[in-house]
Design an enzyme around this catalytic site. Structure first.
Site, PDB file in Angstrom:
ATOM      1  N   GLU A  22      11.558  30.339 -43.424  1.00  0.00           N
ATOM      2  CA  GLU A  22      11.408  29.053 -42.750  1.00  0.00           C
ATOM      3  C   GLU A  22      12.441  28.016 -43.196  1.00  0.00           C
ATOM      4  O   GLU A  22      12.789  27.942 -44.378  1.00  0.00           O
ATOM      5  CB  GLU A  22      10.011  28.480 -43.017  1.00  0.00           C
ATOM      6  CG  GLU A  22       8.906  29.300 -42.407  1.00  0.00           C
ATOM      7  CD  GLU A  22       7.553  28.681 -42.655  1.00  0.00           C
ATOM      8  OE1 GLU A  22       7.409  27.460 -42.441  1.00  0.00           O
ATOM      9  OE2 GLU A  22       6.636  29.417 -43.056  1.00  0.00           O
ATOM     10  N   SER A  32       2.987  21.616 -40.714  1.00  0.00           N
ATOM     11  CA  SER A  32       4.266  21.064 -40.285  1.00  0.00           C
ATOM     12  C   SER A  32       4.229  19.528 -40.330  1.00  0.00           C
ATOM     13  O   SER A  32       4.098  18.943 -41.404  1.00  0.00           O
ATOM     14  CB  SER A  32       4.633  21.604 -38.903  1.00  0.00           C
ATOM     15  OG  SER A  32       5.927  21.243 -38.547  1.00  0.00           O
TER      16      SER A  32
END
Length: 168
Positions: free
Chosen positions: A141, A46
């Site tokens: 996602e 991330s």
């Protein structure tokens, strides 16, 4: 295997560029004290995937040797959230919402016009001369397009790339 997990300064107490500065300093430390760059792999998840790419781009620009490879797990590489998946996966992402990611951006940056700075959004940066890259991301996602677009841009720049897109 040995691992170094740098403690980099976090926003909002330490906004951009504190994190990237600390990560580049950690890479310099590795080069100076521990390892042959051919034995280093930088990895991040991330925001850590963002810092992985930013660190490599900054290291290359500083004339430092590149690590053997890098791993980016669902990297956040576009602070503008311009990828289509930021919209279509809004209701399916198991962790993030676009509202949450925008809030993180506000904490990290002192000025919104920094969103398109390559040291903030490495997607807009130069991928040439980077080491082999592995991207892994899920189909549900919000950050799916960050991975697919970064992988495509790296590949177009002549970088060896593996992109693993997992169902869900």
């Amino acid at each position: 295997a040995r691992a170094l997990m740098p403690r980099y300064r976090l926003a909002p107490e330490h906004p951009f560029p504190a994190g990237p500065d600390d990560c580049l300093a950690a890479y310099r430390w590795l080069l100076d004290h521990c390892a042959d760059p051919r034995q280093i792999v930088i990895a991040g998840d991330s925001a850590g995937g963002n810092l992985t790419l930013v660190t490599m781009q900054r290291a290359r620009d500083a004339g430092l040797p590149m690590p053997a490879a890098a791993v980016c797990l669902s990297p956040a590489v576009d602070f503008s959230l311009s990828g289509r998946s930021a919209v279509v996966n809004e209701d399916t992402d198991p962790i993030f919402t676009t509202k949450l990611l925008r809030w993180f951006g506000e904490l990290y940056l002192t000025e919104p016009d920094l969103y398109m700075n390559p040291q903030v959004s490495p997607l807009v940066g130069d991928f040439s001369s980077l080491p082999p890259l592995l991207f892994q991301v899920g189909t549900k996602e919000i950050l799916l397009d960050d991975s697919t677009r970064a992988a495509a841009k790296a590949h177009a720049a002549g970088v060896q790339v593996q992109l693993d897109v997992f169902d869900r």
